[in-house]
Design an enzyme around this catalytic site. Structure first.
Site, PDB file in Angstrom:
ATOM      1  N   CYS A 105     -25.686 -48.810   6.698  1.00 31.81           N
ATOM      2  CA  CYS A 105     -24.441 -48.835   5.702  1.00 31.81           C
ATOM      3  C   CYS A 105     -23.853 -48.207   6.377  1.00 31.81           C
ATOM      4  O   CYS A 105     -22.297 -48.672   5.850  1.00 31.81           O
ATOM      5  CB  CYS A 105     -24.797 -47.337   4.763  1.00 31.81           C
ATOM      6  SG  CYS A 105     -25.725 -45.891   5.834  1.00 31.81           S
TER       7      CYS A 105
ATOM      8  N   HIS B 246     -26.018 -41.389   4.425  1.00 33.32           N
ATOM      9  CA  HIS B 246     -25.569 -42.831   4.313  1.00 33.32           C
ATOM     10  C   HIS B 246     -23.838 -42.095   4.595  1.00 33.32           C
ATOM     11  O   HIS B 246     -23.447 -41.823   4.506  1.00 33.32           O
ATOM     12  CB  HIS B 246     -25.827 -42.371   2.193  1.00 33.32           C
ATOM     13  CG  HIS B 246     -24.785 -43.319   2.156  1.00 33.32           C
ATOM     14  ND1 HIS B 246     -25.683 -45.026   2.641  1.00 33.32           N
ATOM     15  CD2 HIS B 246     -23.892 -43.908   0.862  1.00 33.32           C
ATOM     16  CE1 HIS B 246     -25.287 -45.950   1.454  1.00 33.32           C
ATOM     17  NE2 HIS B 246     -24.027 -45.133   0.906  1.00 33.32           N
TER      18      HIS B 246
END
Length: 181
Positions: A19, A127
């Site tokens: 990510c 994330h």
């Protein structure tokens, strides 16, 4: 003269735990602004400069201090070093202040680090997400989204950022390195 309108917004989708790679490429609006190889090299260089190196173990060969060798999960140190190499400055937003304290003029974009739950809630992790203004419109370029999500206006971006902070997220402001606080 009016700025040329971008016909398409670049948006990488989530793959493995890459990510940070996706967030950086989405932020720069370039497919290979950064590669996994670039980020791995930065993570290795950070280990070389560590004043208190870890003792080597079989586990540390995979779970390195700044990234996971298998999945590619990178930490904030890699993010900051990568952006600095591209002439950008990263300012960690003080969570004690609301998003109203953020000046949007001169921002290249915003990177978020948020909590996520996956696999039916069995796996909890972090994330990276990029927000970017493109042609005077702010977008959520989260690699978990199927397509970029457009914000109506800066007020909606501010509400989104306040919600991120309330949920335990971190907000990092990205600007050109020539700008001052």
């Amino acid at each position: 003269m009016e700025a040329k309108i971008k016909s398409e917004i670049y948006h990488e989708r989530q793959r493995l735990q890459l990510c940070l790679l996706h967030a950086l490429n989405n932020l720069f609006q370039e497919k290979d602004a950064f590669t996994r190889s670039n980020l791995d090299k930065i993570a290795e260089e950070l280990i070389d400069y560590d004043p208190t190196p870890e003792k080597w173990t079989l586990i540390s060969a995979v779970f390195k201090p700044h990234h996971n060798l298998i999945t590619g999960n990178y930490d904030v140190n890699v993010l900051i070093a990568a952006l600095e190499r591209r002439g950008k400055k990263v300012v960690w937003h003080d969570k004690r202040n609301g998003s109203n304290s953020i000046g949007f003029d001169g921002l290249m974009g915003i990177l978020l680090n948020v909590s996520v739950r996956r696999y039916g809630g069995f796996w909890k992790g972090r994330h990276w997400v990029a927000l970017r203004e493109i042609d005077r419109v702010w977008y959520n370029l989260d690699s978990d989204l199927k397509t970029p999500q457009r914000f109506r206006d800066v007020a909606e971006v501010r509400m989104f950022l306040d919600r991120v902070v309330l949920d335990g997220g971190e907000v990092l402001l990205v600007m050109d390195g020539t700008q001052h606080d």
